[in-house]
Design an enzyme around this catalytic site. Structure first.
Site, PDB file in Angstrom:
ATOM      1  N   LYS A  37      68.260 -22.496  -8.090  1.00 50.84           N
ATOM      2  CA  LYS A  37      67.217 -21.487  -8.334  1.00 50.84           C
ATOM      3  C   LYS A  37      65.837 -21.884  -7.795  1.00 50.84           C
ATOM      4  O   LYS A  37      64.938 -21.055  -7.723  1.00 50.84           O
ATOM      5  CB  LYS A  37      67.093 -21.220  -9.835  1.00 50.84           C
ATOM      6  CG  LYS A  37      68.360 -20.737 -10.505  1.00 50.84           C
ATOM      7  CD  LYS A  37      68.164 -20.628 -12.007  1.00 50.84           C
ATOM      8  CE  LYS A  37      69.465 -20.300 -12.697  1.00 50.84           C
ATOM      9  NZ  LYS A  37      70.456 -21.391 -12.556  1.00 50.84           N
ATOM     10  N   LYS A  81      65.232 -16.898 -13.282  1.00 50.46           N
ATOM     11  CA  LYS A  81      66.178 -15.841 -12.910  1.00 50.46           C
ATOM     12  C   LYS A  81      65.477 -14.492 -12.794  1.00 50.46           C
ATOM     13  O   LYS A  81      65.751 -13.717 -11.867  1.00 50.46           O
ATOM     14  CB  LYS A  81      67.313 -15.768 -13.935  1.00 50.46           C
ATOM     15  CG  LYS A  81      68.245 -16.955 -13.906  1.00 50.46           C
ATOM     16  CD  LYS A  81      69.287 -16.891 -15.019  1.00 50.46           C
ATOM     17  CE  LYS A  81      70.220 -18.096 -14.971  1.00 50.46           C
ATOM     18  NZ  LYS A  81      71.204 -18.084 -16.080  1.00 50.46           N
ATOM     19  N   THR A 124      73.636 -27.540  -6.026  1.00 52.39           N
ATOM     20  CA  THR A 124      72.906 -28.530  -6.814  1.00 52.39           C
ATOM     21  C   THR A 124      71.928 -27.810  -7.737  1.00 52.39           C
ATOM     22  O   THR A 124      71.735 -26.599  -7.661  1.00 52.39           O
ATOM     23  CB  THR A 124      72.099 -29.485  -5.914  1.00 52.39           C
ATOM     24  OG1 THR A 124      70.961 -28.774  -5.370  1.00 52.39           O
ATOM     25  CG2 THR A 124      72.950 -29.999  -4.766  1.00 52.39           C
ATOM     26  N   GLY A 157      80.005 -20.827 -16.260  1.00 52.71           N
ATOM     27  CA  GLY A 157      81.372 -21.313 -16.159  1.00 52.71           C
ATOM     28  C   GLY A 157      81.692 -21.742 -14.734  1.00 52.71           C
ATOM     29  O   GLY A 157      81.233 -21.139 -13.768  1.00 52.71           O
ATOM     30  N   ALA A 213      75.721 -16.110 -12.421  1.00 51.87           N
ATOM     31  CA  ALA A 213      76.942 -16.771 -11.934  1.00 51.87           C
ATOM     32  C   ALA A 213      77.677 -15.856 -10.970  1.00 51.87           C
ATOM     33  O   ALA A 213      77.157 -15.514  -9.911  1.00 51.87           O
ATOM     34  CB  ALA A 213      77.820 -17.201 -13.098  1.00 51.87           C
TER      35      ALA A 213
END
Length: 778
Positions: free
Chosen positions: A536, A639, A512, A757, A568
């Site tokens: 995150k 990140k 999620t 992606g 990713a």
């Protein structure tokens, strides 16, 4: 008012010492709870002997057995209450009444057998009051009415409301009344049945059967040292075990609990600190494996039968029956003692095909039966056992031979068939784009994962709805099952489900983007749940919260993998961890951490309007629905914080300098509001691009971390870089991580590839799952 029902069997009341132990347990119960009791020790067997003597007109035997009853009960009463008690007087009245009826040839079997439970209930209630535990006793013939062999559930529910809310209610098991007020019995294991019936009538929260065993085991622990006690089994498997003759539970006992939320617990009154075994709704427990020995059995082939006739026969025999469907024929396995009655019941429609055979029943998870049957046959043949029959069907298999299985052979079977390998229960939160791909990949990955650790999908979560099934969700139809059966679920209900999962290992896979869901991570840890997250928020939460979570996970030996939260499917977290584990020290990390901002940077030039490029990216699905989520740089900031914490740095989000790829005037309102000010966005970007071009450079949105300075430098924002720099030569949409360390000081380690992606992100989650399975299997 929530009530609990507790049942104590004959072995739990066999002596004054055992009454003391039961009273100690009752001392912790609450007013309004019910205690159902059996006859003490061998009292029922003695009463059956008395009936037999009476029936055979053995007057001397009747007198001798009455004397035995009197000695035993008087000794119990005297030790617990003294021989001048009210209970003693009532007992003498009962013994005199039995003697008088026997002498007048007016003795009735059910009325006689009822006395064992009456004596237990009366004695226990008075003893509890003596030790200042408020209690009263009830004769269940006033509570349970039977008409034409059927319980009158509606009337009985109303009758049971007379139980007290401020005292313990001690109720006789085993007995009921017919419509004329005559005594009837509820058959074998009738007191257990009385307890679950009472639980149903009171709408109790749970029914606890206190017995002389600690719970339900994978096989008889008296015969197999390595027998496994299960903390939880499903009602479905409990019913099957009972029909196959497992002595701990009786099929009739479980019937009142069908389609209810009432928990059934089997515990030992000899070890009250042991948790025992819970029998729960089918979806709340995974399927287990059991071995149940079968002794002295007959096998009939029925030529004309149906479920109703087998049910009638079961009632007649007072014994549960489990038919076998083999090649279009119905086989019925019954104890040999009932063989003549079965033959008489079916007459020419039953053919005896095996007589006085013994063997074993294997209860297992659906789908495993044929292989388990094959393995068991091979093992038994090596033990020189001649098989007379071997069959399998949904949920169980049966093997029969000429001799009873010895403990050594049963132990070998147990070692071979009862898997000691702990399973991993998987709950997937977020089954949108990435989640859907993850599930489709999981179907093909299972074979590889199962070589490390058996993996079972038990939960699918989406926003406020979920599909939760402790027995497992078939991956081949997971989406269809979710669409048909998902229910609204609160966080509390989810936590309770995770708490009750009876797996060796549990993992939440969080795909999620929900901050609210991430706040549940400490609760997951409290209930021994590993975490894999693409989310995150937890990794970038306030430092105190984050460090408390990490501390809790460390204390409980839990693992948290979050490789896809940055890059990713790119192995950036793995690389940083491996470098540090090998003794290297990371000094700098820089790069482009957003696939969206990478695409914008690669496609922007001064002859284009930046706002038009952003709109193009939004229409292609490269940005969030509101592109300002990307342009703000907050995602990149998070990140970088995750990577900084991976290096052991104690930073918060506010410690990372943030410059957005848009002017502050665009931050308020909707994206459509922002587009009315697109000139401000275009001018903002154009000015920075012109300045970069003057210096022979180009714009890229870059994250930078430098650990060599004090304080460390941590920032994200637009930066003018050389056109030949690694961050400037990216394929549009790629991420790049440039890592400098002691070992990679002058020639940086570079990790580059698609940073977004569905497929690559799902693959990254699978990488984390494989890593987790590998670690747990070590």
């Amino acid at each position: 008012m929530t009530k609990q029902v507790y049942k104590f069997g004959g072995s739990s009341l066999s002596s004054a010492k055992r009454y003391h132990a039961v009273a100690n347990i009752c001392h912790h119960l609450k007013g309004g709870d019910a205690v159902v009791v059996s006859a003490a020790g061998k009292t029922t067997d003695t009463l059956v002997r008395l009936w037999s003597c009476y029936h055979n007109q053995d007057h001397k035997g009747v007198g001798e057995v009455i004397a035995l009853l009197k000695d035993h009960q008087c000794a119990l009463i005297a030790e617990l209450l003294g021989d001048k008690s009210e209970v003693y007087a009532h007992f003498i009245d009962d013994i005199n009444a039995i003697s008088q009826r026997a002498g007048c040839a007016e003795l009735e079997q059910a009325w006689l057998l009822a006395h064992g439970e009456l004596w237990s209930a009366r004695l226990l209630a008075h003893y509890l009051n003596k030790i200042e535990v408020a209690a009263c006793h009830f004769d269940s013939r006033d509570l349970f009415i039977v008409a034409q062999n059927n319980l009158k559930h509606e009337e009985n529910t109303a009758r049971c409301q007379v139980l007290k809310n401020d005292q313990l209610n001690v109720v006789t098991g085993f007995i009921a009344s017919d419509e004329n007020g005559s005594t009837v019995t509820l058959g074998r294991n009738g007191s257990d049945y009385s307890a679950t019936l009472l639980g149903k009538y009171l709408n109790a929260d749970s029914v606890t059967i206190w017995t002389d065993t600690q719970g339900v085991y994978s096989t008889d622990p008296r015969k197999v040292e390595k027998a496994v006690k299960y903390n939880k089994i499903s009602q479905q498997q409990a019913q099957l075990l009972a029909r196959l003759g497992n002595p701990v539970l009786h099929a009739k006992t479980l019937t009142p609990l069908k389609d209810s939320d009432i928990k059934l617990v089997v515990r030992s009154s000899y070890d009250s600190h042991s948790d025992g075994t819970k029998v729960v709704a089918n979806e709340q427990a995974k399927a287990k494996r059991f071995l149940t020995t079968l002794a002295s059995s007959d096998v009939f082939q029925l030529t004309n039968s149906n479920k109703e006739s087998i049910r009638e026969l079961s009632i007649l025999l007072q014994h549960p029956l489990q038919p076998l469907e083999v090649d279009g024929n119905t086989l019925l396995l019954v104890p040999s003692q009932f063989g003549e009655q079965v033959a008489a019941f079916y007459q020419e429609h039953a053919v005896l095909i095996e007589s006085n055979v013994s063997g074993v029943a294997i209860v297992s998870e659906p789908g495993s039966e044929p292989q388990l049957l094959k393995s068991a046959k091979q093992l038994l043949e090596k033990q020189s056992m001649t098989l007379r029959g071997a069959w399998s069907q949904d949920g169980f298999a049966i093997l029969l031979g000429d001799q009873l299985l010895e403990s050594d052979t049963l132990s070998l079977l147990h070692d071979e068939l009862i898997s000691a390998k702990q399973e991993l229960a998987v709950i997937v939160a977020g089954i949108g784009n990435v989640g859907e791909v993850f599930l489709s990949q999981l179907n093909s990955q299972l074979e590889r994962l199962n070589t490390l650790l058996p993996v079972k999908l038990v939960g699918l979560l989406r926003s406020t709805s979920s599909l939760l099934n402790g027995q497992g969700i078939a991956l081949s139809s997971a989406s269809e099952q979710f669409n048909e059966h998902a229910k609204t679920t609160t966080s509390e209900q989810l936590i309770e489900f995770i708490k009750e999962l009876d797996y060796g290992h549990k993992v939440i896979i969080d795909i999620t983007a929900s901050e609210q869901f991430s706040l549940l991570y400490p609760e997951f840890a409290l209930h021994d749940c590993h975490i894999i997250s693409a989310n995150k928020y937890a990794g970038t939460a306030e430092l105190d919260w984050y460090e408390n979570l990490r501390r809790l996970q460390t204390e409980k030996g839990l693992l948290w993998r979050y490789n896809t939260s940055v890059g990713a499917g790119l192995p950036i977290n793995f690389a940083l961890k491996d470098l540090q584990n090998s003794g290297d020290k990371i000094t700098k990390i820089s790069g482009v951490f957003s696939g969206t901002l990478s695409w914008l940077g690669a496609h922007y030039s001064l002859d284009k309007k930046f706002s038009e490029l952003v709109e193009q990216a939004r229409e292609l699905g490269f940005t969030e629905p509101d592109p300002r989520e990307d342009l703000s740089g907050r995602d990149v900031q998070r990140k970088l914080l995750i990577l900084a914490r991976e290096l052991g740095l104690s930073l918060n989000l506010d410690d990372i300098e943030l410059s957005a790829w848009m002017p502050t005037e665009l931050a308020n309102g909707t994206w459509q509001d922002a587009l009315t000010k697109r000139d401000l966005l275009d001018k903002f970007v154009e000015e920075l691009a012109l300045e970069a071009e003057k210096n022979g450079k180009t714009l890229r949105y870059v994250a930078e971390l430098d650990t060599t300075t004090k304080p460390v430098i941590a920032k994200v924002g637009l930066k003018a870089v050389s056109p030949n720099a690694a961050v400037a030569t990216l394929t549009p949409g790629d991420n790049i991580f440039v890592i400098n360390s002691v070992w990679y000081e002058n020639n940086a380690l570079i990790i580059q590839g698609p940073g977004a992606g569905r497929e690559v992100t799902a693959a990254g989650v699978h990488s984390d799952l494989y890593w987790l399975c590998h670690k747990l299997s070590e």
